[in-house]
Design a protein around this motif. Sequence first.
Motif, mmCIF file in Angstrom:
data_model
loop_
_atom_site.group_PDB
_atom_site.id
_atom_site.type_symbol
_atom_site.label_atom_id
_atom_site.label_comp_id
_atom_site.label_asym_id
_atom_site.label_seq_id
_atom_site.Cartn_x
_atom_site.Cartn_y
_atom_site.Cartn_z
ATOM 1 N N PHE A 159 43.527 78.238 69.240
ATOM 2 C CA PHE A 159 44.485 79.503 68.529
ATOM 3 C C PHE A 159 44.342 80.567 69.540
ATOM 4 O O PHE A 159 43.362 80.555 70.565
ATOM 5 C CB PHE A 159 43.471 79.806 67.377
ATOM 6 N N ASP A 160 45.404 80.935 69.565
ATOM 7 C CA ASP A 160 45.510 82.274 70.349
ATOM 8 C C ASP A 160 44.859 83.494 69.465
ATOM 9 O O ASP A 160 45.510 83.970 68.574
ATOM 10 C CB ASP A 160 47.119 82.600 70.736
ATOM 11 N N ALA A 173 44.913 81.046 59.079
ATOM 12 C CA ALA A 173 45.918 81.969 58.403
ATOM 13 C C ALA A 173 46.181 83.102 59.262
ATOM 14 O O ALA A 173 47.285 83.641 59.091
ATOM 15 C CB ALA A 173 44.951 82.189 57.249
ATOM 16 N N LYS A 174 45.436 83.316 60.198
ATOM 17 C CA LYS A 174 45.735 84.522 61.066
ATOM 18 C C LYS A 174 46.029 84.280 62.502
ATOM 19 O O LYS A 174 46.869 85.361 63.074
ATOM 20 C CB LYS A 174 44.241 85.445 61.260
ATOM 21 N N PHE A 230 38.066 77.941 59.157
ATOM 22 C CA PHE A 230 39.177 77.009 59.825
ATOM 23 C C PHE A 230 40.372 77.542 59.227
ATOM 24 O O PHE A 230 41.527 77.960 59.829
ATOM 25 C CB PHE A 230 38.850 75.814 59.874
ATOM 26 N N THR A 231 40.473 77.252 57.703
ATOM 27 C CA THR A 231 41.553 77.310 56.980
ATOM 28 C C THR A 231 41.928 78.939 56.689
ATOM 29 O O THR A 231 43.213 79.313 56.918
ATOM 30 C CB THR A 231 41.492 76.671 55.693
#
Length: 173
Positions: free
Chosen positions: A74-75, A136-137, A130-131
């Motif tokens: 993820f970034d 989500a973000k 994780f979800t």
Amino acid sequence: MAGSAPGWRLLPLATLALVVLALALGLPAAQAGQTPRPAERGPPVRLFTEEELARYGGTEEDQPIYLAVKGVVFDVTSGKEFYGRGAPYNALAGKDSTRGVAKMSLDPADLTHDTTGLTDKELETLEDVFTTVYKAKYPIVGYTARRILNEDGSPNLDFKPEDQPHFDIKDEF
């Protein structure tokens, strides 16, 4: 039709061929006179080794900040106040911190991909965070090599990309 170009009669056949090709490739068909829109593509998705991921640990001001959970990179740059240099969760950045997320731990021993021995409660926490937090973000920018490859380096045929319909493992090899 006198004087019409010879290719004119082939136009309906060519159109039919394009529709059949689109259906065969799984492209959405146009509905009642609507022109189909091209599928939206997210940022490029790539494969990260541990060494490559470590380059994005939030120590360089001009670099994005990445972290992996469950092998999904993820970034988290938009959360620089949490993951940047000197920030409270900076220890999670630049690595696959799956175990740390599951245990809600910043202990260096827990900042690993290894989920061996986690309790059911910790696995539930991992899935929830994780979800509801990461997926989500934050945008997905890639996957760790460990998630995509088997121990022997061959492609993991069970790999399923998270929210990346344009990602094709074949592009990585």
